[in-house]
Design an enzyme around this catalytic site. Structure first.
Site, mmCIF file in Angstrom:
data_model
loop_
_atom_site.group_PDB
_atom_site.id
_atom_site.type_symbol
_atom_site.label_atom_id
_atom_site.label_comp_id
_atom_site.label_asym_id
_atom_site.label_seq_id
_atom_site.Cartn_x
_atom_site.Cartn_y
_atom_site.Cartn_z
ATOM 1 N N TYR A 155 42.408 55.222 51.445
ATOM 2 C CA TYR A 155 42.724 53.804 51.685
ATOM 3 C C TYR A 155 43.058 53.548 53.153
ATOM 4 C CZ TYR A 155 43.868 49.080 50.134
ATOM 5 O OH TYR A 155 43.879 47.711 49.958
ATOM 6 N N LYS A 162 48.261 46.345 54.044
ATOM 7 C CA LYS A 162 48.712 45.691 52.801
ATOM 8 C C LYS A 162 50.240 45.700 52.707
ATOM 9 C CE LYS A 162 44.712 44.563 50.930
ATOM 10 N NZ LYS A 162 44.241 43.172 51.052
HETATM 11 P P1 NAD Z 1 35.015 40.973 48.397
HETATM 12 O O1 NAD Z 1 34.177 41.730 49.372
HETATM 13 O O2 NAD Z 1 34.344 40.283 47.296
HETATM 14 O O3 NAD Z 1 35.982 39.943 49.154
HETATM 15 C C1 NAD Z 1 36.456 40.167 50.457
HETATM 16 C C2 NAD Z 1 36.300 38.852 51.156
HETATM 17 O O4 NAD Z 1 36.881 38.896 52.457
HETATM 18 C C3 NAD Z 1 34.819 38.470 51.343
HETATM 19 O O5 NAD Z 1 34.564 37.225 50.744
HETATM 20 C C4 NAD Z 1 34.671 38.369 52.849
HETATM 21 O O6 NAD Z 1 33.791 37.349 53.254
HETATM 22 C C5 NAD Z 1 36.104 38.012 53.229
HETATM 23 N N1 NAD Z 1 36.345 38.156 54.658
HETATM 24 C C6 NAD Z 1 36.312 39.280 55.428
HETATM 25 N N2 NAD Z 1 36.524 38.952 56.726
HETATM 26 C C7 NAD Z 1 36.711 37.607 56.752
HETATM 27 C C8 NAD Z 1 36.952 36.672 57.784
HETATM 28 N N3 NAD Z 1 37.045 37.043 59.079
HETATM 29 N N4 NAD Z 1 37.088 35.354 57.467
HETATM 30 C C9 NAD Z 1 36.997 34.953 56.165
HETATM 31 N N5 NAD Z 1 36.738 35.790 55.167
HETATM 32 C C10 NAD Z 1 36.594 37.103 55.446
HETATM 33 O O7 NAD Z 1 36.048 42.072 47.822
HETATM 34 P P2 NAD Z 1 37.385 41.894 46.943
HETATM 35 O O8 NAD Z 1 37.652 43.243 46.410
HETATM 36 O O9 NAD Z 1 37.267 40.729 46.050
HETATM 37 O O10 NAD Z 1 38.470 41.639 48.086
HETATM 38 C C11 NAD Z 1 39.351 40.547 48.069
HETATM 39 C C12 NAD Z 1 40.767 41.009 48.364
HETATM 40 O O11 NAD Z 1 41.220 41.836 47.294
HETATM 41 C C13 NAD Z 1 40.904 41.853 49.626
HETATM 42 O O12 NAD Z 1 42.107 41.481 50.265
HETATM 43 C C14 NAD Z 1 41.033 43.267 49.069
HETATM 44 O O13 NAD Z 1 41.724 44.124 49.955
HETATM 45 C C15 NAD Z 1 41.836 42.983 47.829
HETATM 46 N N6 NAD Z 1 41.860 44.008 46.792
HETATM 47 C C16 NAD Z 1 40.724 44.566 46.323
HETATM 48 C C17 NAD Z 1 40.791 45.525 45.328
HETATM 49 C C18 NAD Z 1 39.551 46.185 44.810
HETATM 50 O O14 NAD Z 1 39.655 47.269 44.223
HETATM 51 N N7 NAD Z 1 38.377 45.597 44.974
HETATM 52 C C19 NAD Z 1 42.018 45.904 44.778
HETATM 53 C C20 NAD Z 1 43.179 45.310 45.269
HETATM 54 C C21 NAD Z 1 43.087 44.362 46.281
#
Ligand code: NAD
Length: 254
Positions: A155, A162
């Site tokens: 990670y 985070k």
């Molecule tokens: P995802 O790739 O679908 O979403 C990530 C989003 O961040 C995308 O829509 C991307 O366009 C956006 N992004 C990145 N840089 C950006 C910028 N400069 N301006 C605007 N938007 C921007 O993936 P996800 O897993 O849905 O991620 C969403 C959140 O969830 C993130 O914060 C991620 O760390 C968190 N998260 C994910 C998981 C997992 O296992 N997938 C678990 C816990 C938390």
């Protein structure tokens, strides 16, 4: 109590139909909220716009959270159309690959700063723009991960990022609580999304979660969406500042 009819919700972070933000948008809409949905850039628009249109989004605009003019334009459009906002969902994270894949100890100063800016400070910027549109209170949510609290293999720098996001959530909640604005971090278990595909050996994290979580079920974007809709509702008005694990109990297992 859980009805969001007439509420106005801004959802930032949909990349495609696997995105956590999409699960949240779908749930908010299902409970009756009107949506504003953003896409990162022209490359992302063809993936996001059809999803936003299918959800009847009333505002669909580009937003790179590093672009302050776009941020102003988005909130200007929300003010012009709705004159208020009830819910903000920030579901955005970014780290350069070399910083994500290397040791945290070796993370470059500018890579660290960029990951913090896009993934954490952007939440504050959006909250600050939302605040005047929430004179009667509102709900701001971001999305964290258990790597904030424990060391999770691969990670990397997103762990400290985070952790900062969760602390930011607490401070913002304390500052905005008197205005009736709640601030939350949703913390889903691992989910197969585009952002997750950047994490090395993510499949083994998924199988570990499915095996060791008490429910033996991976979290889904609908699980996260249901929780987000609850937090956006009147029923959750006195809940704020927390990190809400939506992970089948994975994070309680040592
Ligand atoms: P995802 O790739 O679908 O979403 C990530 C989003 O961040 C995308 O829509 C991307 O366009 C956006 N992004 C990145 N840089 C950006 C910028 N400069 N301006 C605007 N938007 C921007 O993936 P996800 O897993 O849905 O991620 C969403 C959140 O969830 C993130 O914060 C991620 O760390 C968190 N998260 C994910 C998981 C997992 O296992 N997938 C678990 C816990 C938390």
């Amino acid at each position: 109590m859980f009805d969001l009819t007439g509420q106005k919700a801004l959802v930032v972070g949909i990349a495609n139909d696997q995105s956590i933000a999409y699960g949240c948008a779908r749930a908010l809409r299902a409970q009756g909220a009107d949506l504003a949905i953003t896409y990162l850039n022209a490359k992302a628009e063809p993936y996001v716009r059809p999803l936003a249109e299918a959800l009847g989004a009333e505002i669909i605009l580009p937003l790179d959270v590093a672009d302050l003019d776009q941020t102003d334009a988005l909130f200007g459009a929300i003010d012009a159309r709705w004159g208020r906002l009830d819910t903000l969902l920030h579901s955005v994270a970014f780290s350069r690959k070399e910083d994500l894949h290397g040791r945290v100890v070796d993370c470059s100063a500018d890579g660290f700063a960029q990951a913090m800016d896009i993934s954490v400070h952007s939440f504050l910027r959006l909250i600050r723009k939302a605040e005047p549109l929430m004179p009667d209170g509102g709900t701001c949510m971001t999305v964290s991960f258990m790597g904030a609290q424990k060391v999770v293999d691969n990670y990397g720098v997103m762990g400290p990022v985070k952790a900062a996001l969760e602390a930011t959530t607490r401070y913002a909640a304390a500052e905005l609580g008197p205005k009736g604005i709640s601030v939350h971090a949703l913390s889903p278990g691992p989910l197969k999304t585009r952002a997750a595909s950047g994490i090395a050996e993510f499949d083994s994290l998924l199988s570990d979660a499915a095996e060791r979580a008490p429910t033996h079920q991976l979290a889904t974007i609908d699980d996260v969406g249901a929780y987000a809709a609850f937090l956006a509702s009147r029923a959750a008005f006195n809940v704020t500042g927390g990190v809400h694990q939506i992970d089948g109990g994975y994070s309680i297992i040592g």
